[in-house]
Design an enzyme around this catalytic site. Sequence first.
Site, PDB file in Angstrom:
ATOM      1  N   LYS A 192       0.534  -0.955   0.525  1.00 50.42           N
ATOM      2  CA  LYS A 192       0.095   0.130   0.239  1.00 50.42           C
ATOM      3  C   LYS A 192       0.737   1.124   0.094  1.00 50.42           C
ATOM      4  O   LYS A 192       1.654   1.194  -0.360  1.00 50.42           O
ATOM      5  CB  LYS A 192      -1.177   0.013   1.250  1.00 50.42           C
TER       6      LYS A 192
HETATM    7  C1  LIG Z   1      -5.024  -4.920   1.218  1.00 52.67           C
HETATM    8  C2  LIG Z   1      -6.852  -4.237   1.135  1.00 52.67           C
HETATM    9  C3  LIG Z   1      -7.110  -4.032   1.998  1.00 52.67           C
HETATM   10  C4  LIG Z   1      -6.542  -4.756   3.501  1.00 52.67           C
HETATM   11  O1  LIG Z   1      -5.726  -4.731   4.105  1.00 52.67           O
HETATM   12  P1  LIG Z   1      -4.539  -5.663   4.733  1.00 52.67           P
HETATM   13  O2  LIG Z   1      -4.297  -6.409   4.268  1.00 52.67           O
HETATM   14  O3  LIG Z   1      -6.445  -6.525   5.949  1.00 52.67           O
HETATM   15  O4  LIG Z   1      -3.847  -4.322   5.611  1.00 52.67           O
HETATM   16  C5  LIG Z   1      -8.608  -3.941   2.257  1.00 52.67           C
HETATM   17  N1  LIG Z   1      -9.144  -3.185   1.115  1.00 52.67           N
HETATM   18  C6  LIG Z   1      -8.299  -3.513  -0.380  1.00 52.67           C
HETATM   19  C7  LIG Z   1      -9.421  -2.741  -1.543  1.00 52.67           C
HETATM   20  C8  LIG Z   1      -6.905  -4.285  -0.024  1.00 52.67           C
HETATM   21  O5  LIG Z   1      -6.357  -4.078  -1.617  1.00 52.67           O
END
Ligand SMILES: *Cc1c(COP(=O)(O)O)cnc(C)c1O
Length: 400
Positions: A192
């Site tokens: 992210k």
């Molecule tokens: C990565 C992601 C999340 C949540 O990420 P975690 O791996 O739980 O920190 C939520 N929504 C989307 C669209 C994602 O790509």
Amino acid sequence: MQPFTGSFTQQEPIPEDAISAAVEVMRSGRLHRYNTVGDELGAAAELEKAYAAYQGSKYCLACTSGGYAMQTALRALGIGAGDRVLTNGFTLAPVPGAIAGVGAEAVLVEITADLVLDLDDLEAKIKAVAPKAMLLSNMRGHLCDMDALCGVLETHGVPLIEDCAHTMGASWNGKKSGSFGIAGCFSTQTYKHLNSGEGGFLTSDDAEFIARAIMLSGSYMLYERHGAAPPAEVFTDIRLDTPNMSGRMDNLRASILLTQLSQLETNIDRWNARHDLIADRLRGVNSVYVPHRPEEERYVGSSFQFLMPDATPEMMQQVVHGAKALGVELKWFGADSPVGFTSNHQSWRYVPAQTLPKTDAILAGLLDMRIPLTFSLEDCAHVADIIAHVVGRVTQKGAA
Ligand SMILES: *Cc1c(COP(=O)(O)O)cnc(C)c1O
């Protein structure tokens, strides 16, 4: 065509000042967020303060993941067994997973070719299922018309939680993504916009909501050691009635996020330069549709999507394989079985099966690609040229 040799999963290193901060926390031995001395605010509390300021929200809770932030938001709203929660038909598995995690039922809403929520289908589904909340996924960083969305939800009294895993730093009409409803949920997982391996934030302006979330996160009676929390009296009626479901962030992760946060705006510019270069090169290519980005949207181009609306499944496979042979990793959302992080709603069998003809038709032609900051602008030009080349080859063969 020269193959591309860069890695689509290689992140930049953690900045040196973040590494020093992490070493200092380790030397102190005080890794737990509540293991503080005197008036010291630990790194987790400092991070909450800093992220709330960045987001422009009153409150922020640092926690273990984006998925945990979403589950906690649903719980703090009182959503549980048997309740219906709306979400996008196109998202990643942790979103329907968070809804399943509280025992609720996901009702999937169609998307448009610009990869955002279809507001007509939204309204129809609100009327059909009387949902308790909407968990909006700003999937791959595409924002729908947030003003129109909020209008529909307000008319029907449906609270909004935003999944901002791909929109940390993005905004609509100058207002930060994550600030439109009761809560914004963010992830600091490696892929992210900030990288602590795992981690997340829940932001809100609602004092009682965040007090419940803080208790849920495993606060014991130490909520006064939070960095962006409401005053102690808000907890009086909440603290003994809210279960502890541990999901706290620790000071080690928080310490490496604090310095990264100060570089986020610079990194957004770097991502967008890469994204826009690729998008500009592919926009004119025959049989390719690059989703439209409205003026109101300030996006973060940490990934790139394009559609081949008229391609057959065989052609889509040929594009994926042809690109791969030249070193470019494209993910196809129309595949029959899930691959890696990529799955579509048919693979979420814990969600009641739903008919989404519009979404299915879009996903059948949708390709997706990560843009790590380790790619130079030259790398991005090379990647775009490979995609254009492979698409050209496959579509010409299809036409012949
Ligand atoms: C990565 C992601 C999340 C949540 O990420 P975690 O791996 O739980 O920190 C939520 N929504 C989307 C669209 C994602 O790509």
